[in-house]
Each structure stands twice: as structure tokens, then as C-alpha cells.
Design a protein around this motif. Sequence first.
Motif, PDB file in Angstrom:
ATOM      1  N   ASP A 130     -22.561   2.625   0.746  1.00 40.12           N
ATOM      2  CA  ASP A 130     -23.908   2.179   1.083  1.00 40.12           C
ATOM      3  C   ASP A 130     -24.589   1.547  -0.128  1.00 40.12           C
ATOM      4  O   ASP A 130     -25.290   0.528  -0.014  1.00 40.12           O
ATOM      5  CB  ASP A 130     -24.754   3.342   1.613  1.00 40.12           C
ATOM      6  CG  ASP A 130     -24.390   3.731   3.040  1.00 40.12           C
ATOM      7  OD1 ASP A 130     -23.759   2.906   3.737  1.00 40.12           O
ATOM      8  OD2 ASP A 130     -24.730   4.859   3.452  1.00 40.12           O
ATOM      9  N   SER A 131     -24.384   2.148  -1.294  1.00 44.90           N
ATOM     10  CA  SER A 131     -24.980   1.610  -2.512  1.00 44.90           C
ATOM     11  C   SER A 131     -24.402   0.243  -2.859  1.00 44.90           C
ATOM     12  O   SER A 131     -25.111  -0.643  -3.346  1.00 44.90           O
ATOM     13  CB  SER A 131     -24.764   2.571  -3.682  1.00 44.90           C
ATOM     14  OG  SER A 131     -25.398   3.812  -3.450  1.00 44.90           O
ATOM     15  N   VAL A 132     -23.098   0.065  -2.611  1.00 44.45           N
ATOM     16  CA  VAL A 132     -22.477  -1.238  -2.851  1.00 44.45           C
ATOM     17  C   VAL A 132     -23.151  -2.300  -2.000  1.00 44.45           C
ATOM     18  O   VAL A 132     -23.522  -3.385  -2.485  1.00 44.45           O
ATOM     19  CB  VAL A 132     -20.970  -1.204  -2.528  1.00 44.45           C
ATOM     20  CG1 VAL A 132     -20.351  -2.580  -2.771  1.00 44.45           C
ATOM     21  CG2 VAL A 132     -20.252  -0.162  -3.349  1.00 44.45           C
ATOM     22  N   LYS A 133     -23.319  -2.006  -0.716  1.00 42.77           N
ATOM     23  CA  LYS A 133     -23.929  -2.977   0.191  1.00 42.77           C
ATOM     24  C   LYS A 133     -25.360  -3.294  -0.226  1.00 42.77           C
ATOM     25  O   LYS A 133     -25.789  -4.454  -0.168  1.00 42.77           O
ATOM     26  CB  LYS A 133     -23.875  -2.454   1.629  1.00 42.77           C
ATOM     27  CG  LYS A 133     -22.457  -2.364   2.184  1.00 42.77           C
ATOM     28  CD  LYS A 133     -22.436  -1.995   3.653  1.00 42.77           C
ATOM     29  CE  LYS A 133     -22.878  -0.573   3.882  1.00 42.77           C
ATOM     30  NZ  LYS A 133     -22.761  -0.177   5.306  1.00 42.77           N
ATOM     31  N   ASN A 169     -28.726  -8.562  -4.877  1.00 40.22           N
ATOM     32  CA  ASN A 169     -28.337  -9.373  -6.033  1.00 40.22           C
ATOM     33  C   ASN A 169     -27.467 -10.540  -5.576  1.00 40.22           C
ATOM     34  O   ASN A 169     -26.247 -10.544  -5.764  1.00 40.22           O
ATOM     35  CB  ASN A 169     -27.589  -8.514  -7.054  1.00 40.22           C
ATOM     36  CG  ASN A 169     -28.451  -7.452  -7.688  1.00 40.22           C
ATOM     37  OD1 ASN A 169     -29.127  -7.700  -8.687  1.00 40.22           O
ATOM     38  ND2 ASN A 169     -28.449  -6.262  -7.101  1.00 40.22           N
ATOM     39  N   VAL A 170     -28.119 -11.521  -4.991  1.00 43.93           N
ATOM     40  CA  VAL A 170     -27.379 -12.663  -4.446  1.00 43.93           C
ATOM     41  C   VAL A 170     -26.772 -13.529  -5.548  1.00 43.93           C
ATOM     42  O   VAL A 170     -25.958 -14.408  -5.264  1.00 43.93           O
ATOM     43  CB  VAL A 170     -28.283 -13.531  -3.546  1.00 43.93           C
ATOM     44  CG1 VAL A 170     -28.727 -12.731  -2.332  1.00 43.93           C
ATOM     45  CG2 VAL A 170     -29.502 -14.037  -4.320  1.00 43.93           C
ATOM     46  N   ASP A 171     -27.184 -13.283  -6.813  1.00 50.80           N
ATOM     47  CA  ASP A 171     -26.637 -14.035  -7.925  1.00 50.80           C
ATOM     48  C   ASP A 171     -25.481 -13.315  -8.607  1.00 50.80           C
ATOM     49  O   ASP A 171     -25.024 -13.745  -9.679  1.00 50.80           O
ATOM     50  CB  ASP A 171     -27.731 -14.331  -8.958  1.00 50.80           C
ATOM     51  CG  ASP A 171     -28.384 -13.062  -9.507  1.00 50.80           C
ATOM     52  OD1 ASP A 171     -28.311 -12.012  -8.835  1.00 50.80           O
ATOM     53  OD2 ASP A 171     -28.984 -13.139 -10.600  1.00 50.80           O
ATOM     54  N   ALA A 172     -25.001 -12.228  -8.011  1.00 49.94           N
ATOM     55  CA  ALA A 172     -23.855 -11.521  -8.592  1.00 49.94           C
ATOM     56  C   ALA A 172     -22.642 -12.440  -8.623  1.00 49.94           C
ATOM     57  O   ALA A 172     -22.466 -13.295  -7.745  1.00 49.94           O
ATOM     58  CB  ALA A 172     -23.546 -10.260  -7.792  1.00 49.94           C
ATOM     59  N   ASP A 173     -21.813 -12.272  -9.645  1.00 54.44           N
ATOM     60  CA  ASP A 173     -20.642 -13.130  -9.816  1.00 54.44           C
ATOM     61  C   ASP A 173     -19.343 -12.508  -9.313  1.00 54.44           C
ATOM     62  O   ASP A 173     -18.406 -13.226  -8.966  1.00 54.44           O
ATOM     63  CB  ASP A 173     -20.465 -13.477 -11.302  1.00 54.44           C
ATOM     64  CG  ASP A 173     -21.590 -14.357 -11.822  1.00 54.44           C
ATOM     65  OD1 ASP A 173     -21.616 -15.551 -11.491  1.00 54.44           O
ATOM     66  OD2 ASP A 173     -22.464 -13.834 -12.544  1.00 54.44           O
ATOM     67  N   LEU A 231     -26.609  -3.159  -3.276  1.00 57.94           N
ATOM     68  CA  LEU A 231     -26.586  -3.967  -4.492  1.00 57.94           C
ATOM     69  C   LEU A 231     -26.233  -5.418  -4.191  1.00 57.94           C
ATOM     70  O   LEU A 231     -26.831  -6.344  -4.764  1.00 57.94           O
ATOM     71  CB  LEU A 231     -25.583  -3.386  -5.491  1.00 57.94           C
ATOM     72  CG  LEU A 231     -25.999  -2.116  -6.234  1.00 57.94           C
ATOM     73  CD1 LEU A 231     -24.871  -1.630  -7.127  1.00 57.94           C
ATOM     74  CD2 LEU A 231     -27.262  -2.366  -7.066  1.00 57.94           C
ATOM     75  N   ILE A 232     -25.271  -5.632  -3.304  1.00 62.80           N
ATOM     76  CA  ILE A 232     -24.869  -6.998  -2.976  1.00 62.80           C
ATOM     77  C   ILE A 232     -26.007  -7.731  -2.273  1.00 62.80           C
ATOM     78  O   ILE A 232     -26.284  -8.902  -2.549  1.00 62.80           O
ATOM     79  CB  ILE A 232     -23.598  -6.985  -2.114  1.00 62.80           C
ATOM     80  CG1 ILE A 232     -22.401  -6.531  -2.962  1.00 62.80           C
ATOM     81  CG2 ILE A 232     -23.321  -8.369  -1.522  1.00 62.80           C
ATOM     82  CD1 ILE A 232     -21.135  -6.354  -2.183  1.00 62.80           C
TER      83      ILE A 232
END
Length: 227
Positions: free
Chosen positions: A49-52, A58-62, A54-55
Motif C-alpha cells: 500500500d505504501s508503494v502505491k 511522486n509522478v517524477d520518480a525515476d 508513493l508512486i
Amino acid sequence: MRGCAVRKLLVAGLKFVVADDHPLFRGALKQALSGLGDACEILEAGDFDSVKELISANVDADLVLLDLTMPGASGLSGLVALRGLDASLPTIVVSAHDDPETIRRSLELGASGFIPKSASMDEIRQAVSSVLAGGIHTPPGVDLGTEGDPEISDLIHRLQTLTPQQSRVLGMIAEGMLNKQIAYELSVSEATIKAHVSAVLQKLGVDSRTQAVIRLSRIGADAAGAF
């Protein structure tokens, strides 16, 4: 690829999401990633759930480094759900099991790379750099072979035909969410979700949401012991 990641590596740092339920291993991954350049931002998650979250935030994650045995994930079905959130975000599966079957299925379901948990710091950095440059990374010397289970092969093929939104809807169905709940979460009408659900059922070759979840759980169950 997102934001010209290779250039960012040299001039502005990178943003990574490290997802693993073991703090010590997250620490090891952070150490490896920190060696790639200055000003790297590393976000951590210990459950699915935390992964989802964060994603989504943070749409600018690489890049995401993802272990699929975290609470809330079910083997490779978790990867399917994650790819539905953002199909453009490169994801590397990090696993304690590096058998060819697990690696091959991960890549077929959308992972950009695979890193064994036994990999050295240098091997992790090399894998991440390769994926950030637009490549696909597999452990050296591994013959991926071909799928030996016809049912799994058919399921993977069907899952590959889903659009990102359909994959996301399928993941929410697997979580037990109703159409109206999915519609609220995605900020669309319930009629739109009904259309997505119908398309998902058709592509998976099933007649009901329950059958879709059962079929999806097959890929999760097959992979759960491998991660």
C-alpha cells in the motif's frame, strides 16, 4: 523514458522508490543507489500500500526497486497492479530467488530488470544504470528459456493485452473493491468502471469478477514462493 534519467544522473540527481519489508535490505539498496550520483532522493516503503501511495504522490520518480513478498503483495500479481499505476515508470524486481522462470515472468509482465538479492553493490548500480539508460537488465549468464506451463503462458499473454487503466482496475478488483469504490478512487463514473471491468473479463477469458481474481491469483501463487 522519464525525465531523461541519464542526464539527471549527472546534473540533478534521481528519485528512487525502494520497496522492501526488510529495513536492513532497504538500507543496502539505499547505499548502492547513493553511489550513483549526488543529490539522489530515495523514498522507502515497507508494504505494498505504501508503494502505491508513493508512486501516486511522486509522478517524477525515476525508478522503483520492488520486492514482491511485502505485506499486501501477492507475487507477480502485485507487479501487474503496480504497472497499472504508471506503466512509464521503470520497475526492477529484486528477489532472493533468481531462477530463470521467475526472472522471465517478471520481465514478461512489465519489469525493466531483475536483481538477485545476492548481488553486490557494483552489480546493483550496474543494473540500475542500465535500466535508467533505457535497457533491460537480467543477471549475467542466465538462460531465461521458455514458459513450460501452458496455463501460465496463456495468462501472461492475456495480461499483456490489458491497458494500464485496465491493469489498475484488475488490481482493485483483486483487493475486493466494488465498482463504485473504484470509480471514486479513479475519479471517473461508475459506468466507465463497468466498461473497464467488462473489457478485463473479456481479455482474461472469464465470466465474473470472482473468476478474474482466481485466475490472477494463479500467477501470484506461482511466484509467491519464489520471491
